[in-house]
Design a protein around this motif. Sequence first.
Motif, mmCIF file in Angstrom:
data_model
loop_
_atom_site.group_PDB
_atom_site.id
_atom_site.type_symbol
_atom_site.label_atom_id
_atom_site.label_comp_id
_atom_site.label_asym_id
_atom_site.label_seq_id
_atom_site.Cartn_x
_atom_site.Cartn_y
_atom_site.Cartn_z
ATOM 1 N N TRP A 112 8.630 -15.015 41.622
ATOM 2 C CA TRP A 112 9.680 -14.072 41.998
ATOM 3 C C TRP A 112 10.643 -13.965 40.821
ATOM 4 N N VAL A 113 10.994 -12.737 40.453
ATOM 5 C CA VAL A 113 11.946 -12.540 39.356
ATOM 6 C C VAL A 113 13.046 -11.614 39.842
ATOM 7 N N SER A 114 14.155 -11.608 39.148
ATOM 8 C CA SER A 114 15.305 -10.783 39.504
ATOM 9 C C SER A 114 14.955 -9.299 39.410
ATOM 10 N N GLY A 115 15.636 -8.498 40.235
ATOM 11 C CA GLY A 115 15.397 -7.066 40.217
ATOM 12 C C GLY A 115 15.821 -6.394 38.933
ATOM 13 N N ASP A 116 16.599 -7.078 38.085
ATOM 14 C CA ASP A 116 17.015 -6.503 36.807
ATOM 15 C C ASP A 116 15.966 -6.717 35.720
ATOM 16 N N VAL A 121 -0.812 -10.571 24.332
ATOM 17 C CA VAL A 121 -1.929 -11.309 24.917
ATOM 18 C C VAL A 121 -2.302 -12.481 24.011
ATOM 19 N N GLN A 122 -2.304 -13.708 24.564
ATOM 20 C CA GLN A 122 -2.740 -14.931 23.891
ATOM 21 C C GLN A 122 -3.893 -15.539 24.686
ATOM 22 N N ASP A 123 -4.425 -16.702 24.164
ATOM 23 C CA ASP A 123 -5.540 -17.344 24.849
ATOM 24 C C ASP A 123 -5.168 -17.745 26.270
ATOM 25 N N ARG A 124 -3.945 -18.241 26.435
ATOM 26 C CA ARG A 124 -3.557 -18.749 27.744
ATOM 27 C C ARG A 124 -2.293 -18.089 28.273
ATOM 28 N N SER A 125 -1.906 -16.940 27.770
ATOM 29 C CA SER A 125 -0.690 -16.274 28.257
ATOM 30 C C SER A 125 -0.756 -14.797 27.911
ATOM 31 N N LEU A 126 0.089 -14.044 28.608
ATOM 32 C CA LEU A 126 0.295 -12.623 28.306
ATOM 33 C C LEU A 126 1.615 -12.220 28.945
ATOM 34 N N THR A 127 2.088 -11.006 28.613
ATOM 35 C CA THR A 127 3.324 -10.471 29.190
ATOM 36 C C THR A 127 2.971 -9.259 30.041
ATOM 37 N N LEU A 128 3.386 -9.312 31.326
ATOM 38 C CA LEU A 128 3.174 -8.203 32.263
ATOM 39 C C LEU A 128 4.461 -7.391 32.348
ATOM 40 N N SER A 129 4.370 -6.078 32.154
ATOM 41 C CA SER A 129 5.527 -5.183 32.243
ATOM 42 C C SER A 129 5.253 -4.118 33.298
ATOM 43 N N TRP A 130 6.330 -3.590 33.882
ATOM 44 C CA TRP A 130 6.199 -2.565 34.922
ATOM 45 C C TRP A 130 7.472 -1.722 34.962
ATOM 46 N N LYS A 131 7.385 -0.608 35.685
ATOM 47 C CA LYS A 131 8.544 0.249 35.922
ATOM 48 C C LYS A 131 8.863 0.218 37.411
ATOM 49 N N HIS A 134 19.716 -1.460 46.185
ATOM 50 C CA HIS A 134 19.353 -2.051 44.898
ATOM 51 C C HIS A 134 18.164 -2.988 45.056
ATOM 52 N N ILE A 135 17.213 -2.865 44.151
ATOM 53 C CA ILE A 135 16.062 -3.776 44.153
ATOM 54 C C ILE A 135 16.531 -5.134 43.652
ATOM 55 N N THR A 136 16.464 -6.115 44.533
ATOM 56 C CA THR A 136 17.002 -7.444 44.203
ATOM 57 C C THR A 136 15.980 -8.333 43.514
ATOM 58 N N GLU A 137 14.700 -8.164 43.854
ATOM 59 C CA GLU A 137 13.681 -9.058 43.295
ATOM 60 C C GLU A 137 12.359 -8.304 43.149
ATOM 61 N N TYR A 158 -8.379 -12.084 35.518
ATOM 62 C CA TYR A 158 -7.201 -11.844 36.351
ATOM 63 C C TYR A 158 -6.924 -10.347 36.465
ATOM 64 N N ARG A 159 -6.354 -9.975 37.595
ATOM 65 C CA ARG A 159 -5.665 -8.702 37.768
ATOM 66 C C ARG A 159 -4.305 -9.003 38.382
ATOM 67 N N PHE A 160 -3.331 -8.133 38.086
ATOM 68 C CA PHE A 160 -1.959 -8.379 38.525
ATOM 69 C C PHE A 160 -1.430 -7.146 39.249
ATOM 70 N N ARG A 161 -0.474 -7.398 40.140
ATOM 71 C CA ARG A 161 0.259 -6.315 40.784
ATOM 72 C C ARG A 161 1.675 -6.803 41.077
ATOM 73 N N VAL A 162 2.580 -5.861 41.346
ATOM 74 C CA VAL A 162 4.005 -6.184 41.510
ATOM 75 C C VAL A 162 4.506 -5.525 42.790
ATOM 76 N N ILE A 163 5.392 -6.211 43.500
ATOM 77 C CA ILE A 163 6.024 -5.717 44.732
ATOM 78 C C ILE A 163 7.530 -5.758 44.535
ATOM 79 N N GLY A 164 8.217 -4.666 44.875
ATOM 80 C CA GLY A 164 9.679 -4.628 44.815
ATOM 81 C C GLY A 164 10.283 -5.039 46.148
ATOM 82 N N VAL A 165 11.467 -5.650 46.102
ATOM 83 C CA VAL A 165 12.143 -6.132 47.306
ATOM 84 C C VAL A 165 13.587 -5.653 47.283
ATOM 85 N N ASN A 166 14.035 -5.050 48.392
ATOM 86 C CA ASN A 166 15.459 -4.760 48.582
ATOM 87 C C ASN A 166 15.850 -5.199 49.984
#
Length: 1198
Positions: A645-649, A601-611, A619-622, A663-671
Amino acid sequence: LPASVLQCGAGQQSHLSFSVLSPQPVQSVVNIISQPPVLTEMPASYTAFSRDDINLTCEATGNPTPMFRWVKDGNEFGSERTGSGSLRAEEDEPLSTYQGTYRCYASNNLGTAMTHAVQLIIERERIHKKAEEGESMILPCNPPKSSIRPNIHWMDSEMFHITRNDRVVKGLDGNLYFANILKSDSRDDYTCHAQYPDARTILPNEPVTLTVISISNRKPHLFHPSGLHSSVLTVRGNSLTLECIPRGLPTPTVEWRKKDGNIKDTGAQLKNFNRWLHFRSISQEDDGEYECKASNSQGSAVHSFTVTVEAKPYWVKEPQSLLYAPGETVRLDCQAEGIPTPTITWSINGLHLTGTDPRRTVSGGVLILRDVEFADTAVYQCEAFNKHGSILTNTYIYVIELPPQILSSDGVVYQVIEGRNASLDCETFGSPRPHVTWEGDGMLPLLSDSRVSLLTNGTIELSNVGHDDSGTYTCSIRHTNISIMAHLEVLNRTVILNGPQHVRTLNGTSALLDCHFYKDPRLLDPQIVWKRDGAKILESSPDDKYIIFENATLKLTYVQLEDTGNYSCEVITSKDHVAATGSITVVARPDPPHSLTLSDVQDRSLTLSWKPGRSHNSHITEFIVEAREEQHTPERKWRWEEWKWVSGDINHLELMLQPYSTYRFRVIGVNEAGRSEPSQHSEAHTTPPAVPDGNPTGVHSDSTDPGFLVISWDEMDRLTHNAPGFEYKVSWRQAEGSNQFWSHGTTKGPPFVVNGTGTYTPFEIKVQAVNSLGEGPAPVPEIGHSGEDTPLEAPGDVTVKVINSTASVRWETPQGVRGLLLGYRHGMGKEQENRVVEVGSMKNSEEVTGLRLYSRYELSVTAFNSKGEGPHSPPYHFSTPEGAPGPPASLRLDSPSETSITLYWTPPIHTNGVLLGYFVQFKQDMEGSTVEVEEIMDPSLTHHVWDGLDPHSSYIFTVTARTAAGEGPPITRKGTTLLDGGALSFTVATSSPETNVAKYNWVESEMVNSTQGFYSLAGLQPGTKYWLTIMHRNYTHWKEQVKTKGPEVAGGFATQGWFIGLISAIVLLMLILLILCFIKRSKGGKYAVKDKEDGQVDSEARPMKDETFGEYSDGDEKRSISQPSLCVGSKLGSDDSLAEYGNSVDIQFNEDGSFIGQYSGREPVHHGNESSGPASPVNPVPPPPIAPSMSTFLDRPS
């Protein structure tokens, strides 16, 4: 041992049942043979809940009739009985006394048969337990013990199932396990119901009350099993379920793995929200180490299982019941396998075999009897057992002497599939054993063929048969004349031509699996069996999921993930069996991603991780990352926005954020099946404030009034304010001149107004973003103007150059516009016509087209800006030259006679000059006809007569006007003379006017002259609606619905009996009158035919004036003086009807439904009886309908 089979001699089969013995001499031999006990029904282990449930079956056949006795827990139970050995409960015995292990014995003087041991369990007292509040909870069920596990249902007092999920699961022991307790779990009616399907009984336990007081996060632990390791011993073929039920908060997830292999290679399935690892039928390959892991955000718990697979005894080889002759050696092979290795024991007539007889030898599972005697006839029992169970088989040895016979039927036809083995039966009966020989076609011995083998029971086997082996074979008993014949037919193999494919389909769709096959036409229709993972599919499933079509294709409707598996199609005929395998892979949307975390977490950025969630066979493509900003938006307007949108890998992403935002974040998987449901949103993250990063865009002036400068811009989004106290700093200065200083002002939003700025004065303007932490970057100035005013001057030096109907206008740009010049407007006018042409500010000339020829115009030009128009230029006058005229305004045709047509026209609307005259021309409407032209020099003349026309031809007429500049376009009409008339057609319509006219039957009149203005219709029904039309050349010129006067005919009147009789009498009377009339006429009745003919000649000879014919009289001189008035009505339908001489047309129907009528010249229509025939009081002649003149329609412009 089936009741229909005996053995005679070592390996020789023979029939005991009377119905299958042949030929007849053998049946008399068998009738006198006694039979030892043969068990036909045996008991099974089960649980009883009442006396009515106790029924241990034990039935047997034999000769003499067997006696039955029961042994319970090693002791005699009850009395010996005959007829039936089934055991039922006595009324006076306590139910608990029947619990134990039972075995049934059936005996007669030839031996004793016994059943395997069975266990009868009696229902025990149910227990219940009241649960307390807590972190995790177990609600016990404790169903009555049974050899068959009951189905457990947890329900409430209204008989609704308790909702189960990964937090609330049911254990193998029937208990209800709560991984963690929620307040919504509080209730007082948790009830366990134990269902025993075999007994058709459901036993409810006492309700359990559960109350919840608190919730807190806890590390996972396992309710069941306890400890870190468990050893599980199971038996091959049984079902096995490994259970891991966790507790903790948040609800733990459970994962399974095989430590010494891949769990996907086993037959295991995950059930009960992954709490169970279930083996439907465990095999030796499933033996090994398994591990379950329960985890949540607080930690994890692990338990391992060692699964050992053993096996109950099962037969490898069983001894057969046979007939033997005295002195033969008997060998009984009894081989069984199991884990651990089973022990084999022998009994005779239910008594354990002892080693006192030297003729008997026992070696493991082999019993050998040498030099058998009649006394050796008995039932021999072989029993194999280990710790998992036992199996027992009864074998009957019968020592007897009998003459040889062939028991197999003569002339049997054997059908065998090509490439398989054929067995031709020649079952013999006799002791000692008869010796059998086989011969083929041509009486050739068969044993010389290496593919042929002779079995000990006389049957021969032919291996790998082909179509050449079809034929007749003979079986004989050596040294006798006894023989039978067998016929062999070799059939084609059944083949699956197009088997099930490997199908990949979306969740919720349908899937088709083919099973197209070929079978020999001599075979009956086969049985088609579909299986899924080895289990048979039933077409009549409760949810109608499976449909098997007539061509054996399998359809799965609304497939779900659990339908994924291997599918096999089996075609089973009476002679062979083939199968083919395919698969269905159901693809569904992935499960939502989970375990979202924020890091770096920085002033203007952070890294979001998920499983990632489970991909469900695709295969989850994105992944789609969505965000929601909550600080600057009211809660009711919160919405999720796609960020990236990011790659499924990839399972993490660095996000750039805006200062002073939440902010709040959420993630959606796509196949390939689509998007998953969104994940649970992350925790909220708020960024610190900062100075503005930019300035507003779209800075411009919106000034409308002189002396005011209005500065506007695009407001910045609240997300870009970066801190509280946001406002705009507005700066301005005059753009012309040097040493101009900037003026400043602040505001919360646009517009910003500056007064005292003159008229359309240029200014430099700029707007800068400011918040409580400072100013944004320096903005770039823009040019704006103060308000405009209307122009002061008109355009000068206006000139016009005219070419035909086009005027080229030129002018000079005016001074003193006092604003942004938008363009020019040209005002151009003449009498009753004014035009305004608008052009852009960059033009100083314009061509104006479409002016009227031979006209005088006045022109003025004015400049305009956003405030309006300036003064007009002085008027400029000019004229357009003369031109060709337009077409005549109208053209009408009139036909005064059969050979002439008069043309009437009106002058052109636009003469475009001085009209000099007309050109009139015509030609016949046919290819190659010549054109005749007439020039009219007088422009005031507007009609012309063409004579000498063909009365039966159609013509094309054209009129053209002319000036000194030339001829204008023509006007054209088609026309004919008055002989080319129109047809009047009508139909009777008795329904409402809304009825479709197209459904009526139209009746057409004869051709009517177009100059005639009326037409009379007679014979119509009173009070009836009719459609009338005037048609000319298949075109309807007029159509109208009318109704005749008079009362409507009542429905059903004609069906009255008295009316039918009256009509019949009238018809008979009229017939008699007609006959009398014809008789009198044939005797010399006179008729004024000559007068009639003279009248017709006069009519044709008289000239037509004013579109009328000559008048004729309907006087009595037209009739024969000697003609009786009684016969006047008989002339109404004849060819010489008086209607031809009347002033109107009398229309009547012939037998074919057509009209009879004539027309006369136009004259006033007199109401009343206008027909020359008599009027009927029932059907009075109505007045003729008033229709428009047909000439009016026919003279319309084409």
